[in-house]
Design an enzyme around this catalytic site. Structure first.
Site, PDB file in Angstrom:
ATOM      1  N   PRO A   1      44.475 -19.283   8.768  1.00 32.62           N
ATOM      2  CA  PRO A   1      44.946 -20.667   8.603  1.00 32.62           C
ATOM      3  C   PRO A   1      45.020 -21.160   7.160  1.00 32.62           C
ATOM      4  O   PRO A   1      44.509 -20.528   6.222  1.00 32.62           O
ATOM      5  CB  PRO A   1      43.895 -21.481   9.392  1.00 32.62           C
ATOM      6  N   GLU A   2      45.626 -22.326   7.028  1.00 35.05           N
ATOM      7  CA  GLU A   2      45.654 -23.044   5.751  1.00 35.05           C
ATOM      8  C   GLU A   2      44.226 -23.298   5.276  1.00 35.05           C
ATOM      9  O   GLU A   2      43.347 -23.686   6.054  1.00 35.05           O
ATOM     10  CB  GLU A   2      46.379 -24.376   5.929  1.00 35.05           C
ATOM     11  N   ALA A   3      44.007 -23.058   3.979  1.00 33.19           N
ATOM     12  CA  ALA A   3      42.726 -23.369   3.333  1.00 33.19           C
ATOM     13  C   ALA A   3      41.543 -22.645   3.984  1.00 33.19           C
ATOM     14  O   ALA A   3      40.408 -23.094   3.880  1.00 33.19           O
ATOM     15  CB  ALA A   3      42.474 -24.882   3.330  1.00 33.19           C
TER      16      ALA A   3
END
Length: 358
Positions: free
Chosen positions: A43-45
């Site tokens: 996922p993002e971040a």
């Protein structure tokens, strides 16, 4: 030659330290390899963390000392990939930048760790990272090839909402796609991070480069996200992997909510625009979800092939796909070719060649 590959994503959440998160990434990638997955998205971040619910003590015209301490904690948790603030592009990718005289390397070793994981497992990894360079943070995604190591990195061009307070804007040159050949299948990957997927011209810039695998790491856990991914897949005639984190309030870093006794900071989760009301929203309820996930895999005709996955941490989604379905779909629609009217409409992007890679 059959153009089949197994592609997948992991709905994983950031753990309490970078070392623990990297270890979890390794274990998840090994598990994916055992399932035959060739390309895996996180996922993002994911590395560095998404500071959901944190206001960093800010309001218009005001910043608090406590907020600055929170930013310090977040800055320390971010990843140092050894790149420059402006982005050194090919010089960084090819390890041509000067080394640190004390450590004999650039960065904190995360790049090398990811390259080891990809090499040992044989899985092409794409993961969201919060990258520090100079005094700024960038939301990014890094491409890690099992044979060649890191072959590219995206920096988010337009952080969403309050993200603009803590993340700098990336360069449009990082929209450059990457290519790899896996088991005889040529894959052209492009990445749009979270609400960049809502930017029509950004989408078009990736379509123009011949992308057949679209990567969408995100923090948007609303039930409106999957329809957007279906549009992107159908519009671009490409496969889409979208990975989000699934997080409970008790899993947030302690510096975000240092004291649950006074309830400070908890109310922000009640109106989180990126998280849908699928669970209870009781202030002080450690087990309520601040992000319910929603990761999914979509095919080039806009059909959801796996997911969306709701309220499931460490959920591994994967499916075998035929990449020739992308060409089959272009019989009646090619957003940047026979359906595009290039005589009437043109797009230019600063620092980016929009032609498909050779």
């Amino acid at each position: 030659m059959v153009q089949h590959l197994t592609i997948g994503l992991s709905q994983s959440r950031t753990l309490s330290s970078l070392s623990l998160t990297l270890s979890a990434l390794w274990q998840t990638t090994k598990q994916a390899a055992e399932k035959g997955v060739s390309i895996l998205l996180f996922p993002e971040a994911y590395l560095g963390g998404y500071p959901r619910t944190c206001s960093f003590g800010t309001s218009v015209g005001s910043r608090s000392e406590r907020g600055r301490e929170q930013f310090l904690a977040y800055f320390k948790s971010a990843v140092d990939l050894g790149d420059t603030p402006e982005g050194a592009c090919d010089d960084w990718i090819e390890n041509k930048l000067p080394l640190n005289g004390d450590t004999g390397r650039r960065g904190d070793g995360t790049r090398q760790y990811l390259e080891n994981v990809a090499r040992e497992t044989g899985v092409f990894i794409v993961t969201g990272v919060v990258e520090k360079a100079g005094g700024s943070l960038y939301c990014a995604a890094v491409y890690v090839d099992p044979r060649r190591g890191v072959i590219g990195k995206r920096r988010k061009m337009m952080p969403t909402g309050s993200e603009r307070l803590i993340w700098a804007q990336g360069s449009s040159s990082t929209l450059k796609v990457v290519t790899t050949t896996i088991k005889g299948v040529r894959v052209v990957m492009g990445c749009a991070i979270c609400w960049e997927n809502y930017m029509p011209l950004l989408r078009y810039s990736l379509y123009s480069q011949g992308v057949n695998l679209w990567l969408a790491p995100t923090a948007d856990a609303r039930d409106t996200w999957e329809p957007l991914m279906r549009v992107v897949a159908c519009e671009g005639r490409c496969f889409v992997l979208s990975a989000n984190q699934c997080v409970k309030q008790k899993d947030l870093p302690s510096w975000i909510i240092p004291s649950r006794a006074d309830g400070e900071g908890l109310g922000e989760t009640l109106s989180d625009p990126l998280n849908p009301p699928k669970s209870s929203r009781l202030v002080g309820d450690d087990d309520h979800f601040v992000s319910v996930g929603g990761s999914c895999i979509v095919g080039p005709q806009g059909k959801t092939l796996a997911g969306p996955s709701w309220e499931r941490d460490n959920d591994l989604l994967y499916i075998e796909v035929d990449f020739e379905d992308c060409e089959r779909g272009r019989l009646d629609f090619d957003a940047v070719g026979h359906y595009s009217r290039p005589d009437a409409f043109k797009l230019t992007v600063e620092g980016l060649d929009l032609n498909p890679p050779p």
